[in-house]
Design an enzyme around this catalytic site. Sequence first.
Site, PDB file in Angstrom:
ATOM      1  N   LEU A 132      -7.177  -0.663   5.120  1.00  0.00           N
ATOM      2  CA  LEU A 132      -6.386  -1.887   5.312  1.00  0.00           C
ATOM      3  C   LEU A 132      -7.022  -2.866   6.283  1.00  0.00           C
ATOM      4  CD1 LEU A 132      -2.626  -1.064   5.079  1.00  0.00           C
ATOM      5  CD2 LEU A 132      -4.021  -2.514   3.627  1.00  0.00           C
ATOM      6  N   GLY A 148      -6.555   3.790   8.685  1.00  0.00           N
ATOM      7  CA  GLY A 148      -6.427   2.337   8.856  1.00  0.00           C
ATOM      8  C   GLY A 148      -7.667   1.585   8.401  1.00  0.00           C
ATOM      9  N   ASP A 166      -3.583   5.639   6.714  1.00  0.00           N
ATOM     10  CA  ASP A 166      -4.044   6.885   7.318  1.00  0.00           C
ATOM     11  C   ASP A 166      -4.956   6.532   8.501  1.00  0.00           C
ATOM     12  OD1 ASP A 166      -4.468   9.709   7.376  1.00  0.00           O
ATOM     13  OD2 ASP A 166      -6.226   9.527   6.113  1.00  0.00           O
ATOM     14  N   ARG A 184       0.644  12.126  -8.981  1.00  0.00           N
ATOM     15  CA  ARG A 184       1.147  10.768  -8.741  1.00  0.00           C
ATOM     16  C   ARG A 184       2.536  10.567  -9.348  1.00  0.00           C
ATOM     17  NH1 ARG A 184      -3.027   7.483  -6.892  1.00  0.00           N
ATOM     18  NH2 ARG A 184      -5.083   7.830  -7.758  1.00  0.00           N
ATOM     19  N   ASP A 221      -1.818  10.674  -4.712  1.00  0.00           N
ATOM     20  CA  ASP A 221      -2.477  11.756  -5.455  1.00  0.00           C
ATOM     21  C   ASP A 221      -3.324  12.630  -4.555  1.00  0.00           C
ATOM     22  OD1 ASP A 221      -4.533   9.779  -4.949  1.00  0.00           O
ATOM     23  OD2 ASP A 221      -5.752  10.904  -6.363  1.00  0.00           O
ATOM     24  N   LYS A 278       0.706   7.279   8.752  1.00  0.00           N
ATOM     25  CA  LYS A 278       0.358   8.454   9.563  1.00  0.00           C
ATOM     26  C   LYS A 278      -0.306   7.957  10.849  1.00  0.00           C
ATOM     27  CE  LYS A 278      -1.536  11.040   5.962  1.00  0.00           C
ATOM     28  NZ  LYS A 278      -2.292  12.187   5.418  1.00  0.00           N
ATOM     29  N   GLU A 314       0.846  -1.191   0.000  1.00  0.00           N
ATOM     30  CA  GLU A 314       0.000   0.000   0.000  1.00  0.00           C
ATOM     31  C   GLU A 314       0.884   1.245   0.000  1.00  0.00           C
ATOM     32  OE1 GLU A 314      -2.436   1.583  -0.743  1.00  0.00           O
ATOM     33  OE2 GLU A 314      -4.072   1.446   0.699  1.00  0.00           O
ATOM     34  N   ASP A 315       0.331   2.355  -0.475  1.00  0.00           N
ATOM     35  CA  ASP A 315       1.098   3.601  -0.472  1.00  0.00           C
ATOM     36  C   ASP A 315       1.157   4.236   0.907  1.00  0.00           C
ATOM     37  OD1 ASP A 315      -1.614   4.244  -0.513  1.00  0.00           O
ATOM     38  OD2 ASP A 315      -1.492   5.626  -2.202  1.00  0.00           O
ATOM     39  N   PHE A 344      -1.164  16.131   4.509  1.00  0.00           N
ATOM     40  CA  PHE A 344      -1.568  15.444   3.292  1.00  0.00           C
ATOM     41  C   PHE A 344      -0.431  15.510   2.291  1.00  0.00           C
ATOM     42  CE2 PHE A 344      -3.800  14.354  -0.528  1.00  0.00           C
ATOM     43  CZ  PHE A 344      -4.630  13.351  -0.074  1.00  0.00           C
TER      44      PHE A 344
HETATM   45  P1  IMP Z   1      -7.239   5.002   5.220  1.00  0.00           P
HETATM   46  O1  IMP Z   1      -8.345   4.043   4.929  1.00  0.00           O
HETATM   47  O2  IMP Z   1      -7.767   6.255   5.906  1.00  0.00           O
HETATM   48  O3  IMP Z   1      -6.068   4.407   5.946  1.00  0.00           O
HETATM   49  O4  IMP Z   1      -6.774   5.601   3.857  1.00  0.00           O
HETATM   50  C1  IMP Z   1      -5.937   4.999   3.019  1.00  0.00           C
HETATM   51  C2  IMP Z   1      -6.027   5.653   1.660  1.00  0.00           C
HETATM   52  O5  IMP Z   1      -6.309   7.058   1.726  1.00  0.00           O
HETATM   53  C3  IMP Z   1      -4.677   5.563   1.006  1.00  0.00           C
HETATM   54  O6  IMP Z   1      -4.546   4.372   0.274  1.00  0.00           O
HETATM   55  C4  IMP Z   1      -4.664   6.778   0.117  1.00  0.00           C
HETATM   56  O7  IMP Z   1      -5.270   6.472  -1.117  1.00  0.00           O
HETATM   57  C5  IMP Z   1      -5.510   7.788   0.835  1.00  0.00           C
HETATM   58  N1  IMP Z   1      -4.683   8.746   1.593  1.00  0.00           N
HETATM   59  C6  IMP Z   1      -4.579   8.892   2.926  1.00  0.00           C
HETATM   60  N2  IMP Z   1      -3.715   9.865   3.254  1.00  0.00           N
HETATM   61  C7  IMP Z   1      -3.237  10.341   2.095  1.00  0.00           C
HETATM   62  C8  IMP Z   1      -2.284  11.366   1.776  1.00  0.00           C
HETATM   63  O8  IMP Z   1      -1.672  12.057   2.621  1.00  0.00           O
HETATM   64  N3  IMP Z   1      -2.053  11.553   0.454  1.00  0.00           N
HETATM   65  C9  IMP Z   1      -2.679  10.846  -0.538  1.00  0.00           C
HETATM   66  N4  IMP Z   1      -3.563   9.888  -0.278  1.00  0.00           N
HETATM   67  C10 IMP Z   1      -3.848   9.622   1.026  1.00  0.00           C
HETATM   68 MG    MG Z   2      -4.575   4.316  -1.894  1.00  0.00          MG
END
Ligand code: IMP
Ligand code: MG
Length: 184
Positions: free
Chosen positions: A114, A111, A109, A171, A165, A137, A105-106, A158
Amino acid sequence: MEKKEPCYVLNDCVLDGRAIAEKVRCLGEEIAERYRGERLIIVGILKGAIVFLSDLIRAIGRDVDVRLDFLAVSSYGTSTDSSGVVKIVKDLETNIEGEHVLIVEDIVDTGLTLSYLRQLLLSREPKTLEICTLLDKPERRKTPVVIEYVGFAIPDVFVVGYGLDCGGRWRHLPSVCSVRVEQE
Ligand code: IMP
Ligand code: MG
């Protein structure tokens, strides 16, 4: 009245290409050590993980029998805030039952993405399931997720670039940079 999209502006780099390349090399070695002599299905999460994944797989080397597959997810929300509601847009083509699986994964955030994907893939009974993310993060976490390999923990800003992106932009940048909202 039509809702106006905020205007995002690119800030300075927080991680340059060199620092990323060095970290990717270390992660590749660690993963190669863990799966040496085994078959490993690497699951990239589209689209954000593609740049990291393409460098990471080349850092793993020939001692692991690497196979690739992809999951595309969309999470509803704005350009910089995900809602946590995950929809599978493209599912795996591989049967992962009894296989070693590594999700790439990139960024992690809240969570929510995932933890949903981990449960989904675990229900398919892989032999092992681990997660590798370039960025984390931890301050933003809403649900705990175990992440075996983390490139960099970053503060609550961010970021874009190296696959990440903001509304589809940036990207392609070779480094990771923060963005800010410009008030009109
Ligand atoms: P989560 O479900 O909140 O953990 O979000 C994960 C997804 O949110 C990542 O795979 C990204 O696509 C997007 N995301 C969260 N933070 C960022 C950021 O700082 N920059 C770009 N995409 C983000
Ligand atoms: Mg993503």
